[in-house]
Design a protein around this motif. Sequence first.
Motif, PDB file in Angstrom:
ATOM      1  N   TYR A   1       1.070  -1.382  -0.445  1.00  0.00           N
ATOM      2  CA  TYR A   1       0.145   0.577   0.068  1.00  0.00           C
ATOM      3  C   TYR A   1       0.584   0.945  -0.145  1.00  0.00           C
ATOM      4  CZ  TYR A   1      -3.437   3.230   1.896  1.00  0.00           C
ATOM      5  OH  TYR A   1      -3.945   4.550   2.009  1.00  0.00           O
ATOM      6  N   VAL A   2       0.401   2.178  -0.777  1.00  0.00           N
ATOM      7  CA  VAL A   2       1.329   3.298  -1.044  1.00  0.00           C
ATOM      8  C   VAL A   2       0.716   4.979  -0.483  1.00  0.00           C
ATOM      9  CG1 VAL A   2       3.079   4.499  -2.505  1.00  0.00           C
ATOM     10  CG2 VAL A   2       2.935   2.088  -2.464  1.00  0.00           C
ATOM     11  N   GLU A   3       0.971   5.498   0.249  1.00  0.00           N
ATOM     12  CA  GLU A   3       0.251   6.821  -0.766  1.00  0.00           C
ATOM     13  C   GLU A   3       1.160   7.925  -0.444  1.00  0.00           C
ATOM     14  OE1 GLU A   3      -3.234   7.053   2.412  1.00  0.00           O
ATOM     15  OE2 GLU A   3      -3.671   9.292   1.806  1.00  0.00           O
ATOM     16  N   LEU A   4       0.746   9.293  -1.488  1.00  0.00           N
ATOM     17  CA  LEU A   4       1.100   9.551  -1.419  1.00  0.00           C
ATOM     18  C   LEU A   4       0.758  11.590  -0.990  1.00  0.00           C
ATOM     19  CD1 LEU A   4       1.172  10.099  -5.712  1.00  0.00           C
ATOM     20  CD2 LEU A   4       2.926   8.476  -3.728  1.00  0.00           C
ATOM     21  N   GLY A   5       1.567  11.665  -0.115  1.00  0.00           N
ATOM     22  CA  GLY A   5       1.461  13.000   1.131  1.00  0.00           C
ATOM     23  C   GLY A   5       0.258  12.504   1.793  1.00  0.00           C
ATOM     24  N   PRO A   6       0.193  11.724   2.538  1.00  0.00           N
ATOM     25  CA  PRO A   6      -1.094  10.971   3.819  1.00  0.00           C
ATOM     26  C   PRO A   6      -1.451  12.113   4.898  1.00  0.00           C
ATOM     27  CG  PRO A   6       1.215  10.138   4.538  1.00  0.00           C
ATOM     28  CD  PRO A   6       1.401  11.253   2.492  1.00  0.00           C
ATOM     29  N   GLY A   7      -1.665  13.281   4.517  1.00  0.00           N
ATOM     30  CA  GLY A   7      -1.827  13.934   5.551  1.00  0.00           C
ATOM     31  C   GLY A   7      -1.715  14.051   7.196  1.00  0.00           C
ATOM     32  N   ARG A   8      -2.696  12.886   7.841  1.00  0.00           N
ATOM     33  CA  ARG A   8      -2.789  12.911   9.045  1.00  0.00           C
ATOM     34  C   ARG A   8      -2.938  11.356   9.202  1.00  0.00           C
ATOM     35  NH1 ARG A   8      -6.988  16.642  11.633  1.00  0.00           N
ATOM     36  NH2 ARG A   8      -6.084  18.487  12.638  1.00  0.00           N
ATOM     37  N   GLY A   9      -2.872  10.160   8.020  1.00  0.00           N
ATOM     38  CA  GLY A   9      -2.894   9.168   8.122  1.00  0.00           C
ATOM     39  C   GLY A   9      -4.498   8.385   8.331  1.00  0.00           C
TER      40      GLY A   9
ATOM     41  N   PRO B   1       7.738  16.780   7.669  1.00  0.00           N
ATOM     42  CA  PRO B   1       8.850  15.938   9.252  1.00  0.00           C
ATOM     43  C   PRO B   1       7.292  16.384  10.309  1.00  0.00           C
ATOM     44  CG  PRO B   1       9.754  17.912   8.897  1.00  0.00           C
ATOM     45  CD  PRO B   1       9.374  18.297   7.332  1.00  0.00           C
ATOM     46  N   THR B   2       6.732  16.896  10.188  1.00  0.00           N
ATOM     47  CA  THR B   2       5.563  17.240  11.380  1.00  0.00           C
ATOM     48  C   THR B   2       3.789  16.509  10.909  1.00  0.00           C
ATOM     49  OG1 THR B   2       5.911  19.838  11.315  1.00  0.00           O
ATOM     50  CG2 THR B   2       3.364  18.702  12.251  1.00  0.00           C
ATOM     51  N   LEU B   3       4.349  16.376   9.107  1.00  0.00           N
ATOM     52  CA  LEU B   3       2.721  15.488   8.903  1.00  0.00           C
ATOM     53  C   LEU B   3       3.583  13.738   8.809  1.00  0.00           C
ATOM     54  CD1 LEU B   3       1.023  17.674   6.459  1.00  0.00           C
ATOM     55  CD2 LEU B   3       0.037  16.915   8.850  1.00  0.00           C
ATOM     56  N   ARG B   4       4.864  13.407   8.939  1.00  0.00           N
ATOM     57  CA  ARG B   4       5.748  12.396   9.046  1.00  0.00           C
ATOM     58  C   ARG B   4       5.756  12.079  10.272  1.00  0.00           C
ATOM     59  NH1 ARG B   4      10.941  10.789   6.052  1.00  0.00           N
ATOM     60  NH2 ARG B   4      10.404  11.609   4.265  1.00  0.00           N
ATOM     61  N   ALA B   5       5.489  12.883  11.647  1.00  0.00           N
ATOM     62  CA  ALA B   5       5.074  12.566  12.653  1.00  0.00           C
ATOM     63  C   ALA B   5       4.027  12.008  13.149  1.00  0.00           C
ATOM     64  CB  ALA B   5       5.732  13.390  13.642  1.00  0.00           C
ATOM     65  N   ALA B   6       3.249  13.081  12.621  1.00  0.00           N
ATOM     66  CA  ALA B   6       1.801  12.907  13.013  1.00  0.00           C
ATOM     67  C   ALA B   6       0.980  11.262  12.393  1.00  0.00           C
ATOM     68  CB  ALA B   6       0.193  14.264  12.129  1.00  0.00           C
TER      69      ALA B   6
ATOM     70  N   PRO C   1       2.305   3.181  12.908  1.00  0.00           N
ATOM     71  CA  PRO C   1       3.745   3.546  13.371  1.00  0.00           C
ATOM     72  C   PRO C   1       5.070   2.213  12.496  1.00  0.00           C
ATOM     73  CG  PRO C   1       2.251   1.903  14.957  1.00  0.00           C
ATOM     74  CD  PRO C   1       1.752   2.201  13.958  1.00  0.00           C
ATOM     75  N   ASP C   2       4.108   0.974  11.565  1.00  0.00           N
ATOM     76  CA  ASP C   2       5.064   0.197  11.030  1.00  0.00           C
ATOM     77  C   ASP C   2       5.347   0.763   9.524  1.00  0.00           C
ATOM     78  OD1 ASP C   2       5.262  -1.188  13.099  1.00  0.00           O
ATOM     79  OD2 ASP C   2       3.528  -2.175  12.370  1.00  0.00           O
ATOM     80  N   ALA C   3       4.697   1.851   9.276  1.00  0.00           N
ATOM     81  CA  ALA C   3       5.163   2.454   8.267  1.00  0.00           C
ATOM     82  C   ALA C   3       6.226   2.192   7.466  1.00  0.00           C
ATOM     83  CB  ALA C   3       4.389   3.996   7.644  1.00  0.00           C
ATOM     84  N   HIS C   4       6.316   2.803   6.294  1.00  0.00           N
ATOM     85  CA  HIS C   4       8.266   3.115   6.054  1.00  0.00           C
ATOM     86  C   HIS C   4       8.151   4.236   5.755  1.00  0.00           C
ATOM     87  CE1 HIS C   4       9.719  -1.015   6.338  1.00  0.00           C
ATOM     88  NE2 HIS C   4       8.563  -1.321   6.283  1.00  0.00           N
TER      89      HIS C   4
END
Length: 340
Positions: A77-85, A111-116, A122-125
């Motif tokens: 599963y790949v998402e481009l620009g996933p926002g809050r996930g 980086p801010t949205l990656r943290a969200a 938690p297991d995403a790449h």
Amino acid sequence: MEAALPERLARAITLAGPISVAQFMAAANAHYYASRDPLGAAGDFVTAPEISQMFGELIGLWLADLWGRAGRPQCAYVELGPGRGTLAVDALRAMAKAGLTTAVHLVETSPTLRAAQAVKLPDAHWHEDVSGLPQDMALLVIANEFFDALPVRQLVRGVTGWHERMVACQDTLFLPIAGKLVPDSIIPAGLCDAAAGAIIETSPASVGIMRGLADRLVKQGGAMLAIDYGYQGPAIGDTLQAVRAHRFANPFEQPGEQDLTTHVDFATLSAAATVQGASPWGPVAQGTFLTALGIDARAAALGPTVQADRDRLVAPDQMGTLFKALALTAPDWPKPAGFA
Ligand code: SAH
């Protein structure tokens, strides 16, 4: 301390001359997304997955159905620009119920949205761009309100021909101006003789990403679904807009403090994918797409409280017509659901 973005851009323009609209938009949005979570009532704008879980769930079922009919290959599963996930969480839950469990790969520069996203997934790449995505399995790619945030180049018609549209600066006031003449040969046929002041947009960044992903789908198998507001170009029109606290603003003011977007040219994205050998589907209106996937049955199951959310996603005077879904598949994959 590093100067704020408007001061840095003003200084760069004063020293080296006006920058292109694409450079301005890229710098503004990079700062904007890196420095905040813009989504939700307290932010600047609300997206479909934040309106209702139904959106991500239906997309997850769409992917699982297609994957099943493609012979259940190994995929990511790949998402481009996933926002809050949020979309990913809803889609992955629906996919798991349908028997599809995959690794999760997120393309996100903020980086801010990656943290969200990491809180929920938690297991995403994570990837800076699409080049690092896995190469040894099929890809199921989702992009909701991603392409509208990528920089566009604007060309503006002058008296004698077309000019690159640039951003100049007086003190800290940014303003668009006509730059160098560009050759007529780069203007789409039929638009060359538009009236003075007409604007054409192209998004080389979007086309590059589309080509790269289409190439991957052809080689590795898989599908992509891009949902955004947009049109079938090429067309005349200045669609660059800024949104702040749910209101439109001047896109040349306060770079980095408001969301800059443009309408997506689906015809150009689709053509870029076709050149690489992928099969394009649609675009179809979001309302038509979600209805075909069964949003009414899902809304009925969730109860009367979700009716207003369903209307917001589907009604023609809300998101149903302006937003459109474009799909791509590997040439040997079956036809995706929802595309007549
Ligand atoms: N898809 C989400 C968020 C849309 S906002 C939703 O529907 O709610 C746009 C998203 O794209 C944000 O996550 C933003 O950080 C990301 N983004 C913007 N420009 C990007 C770029 N050049 N590369 C990767 N991600 C980008």
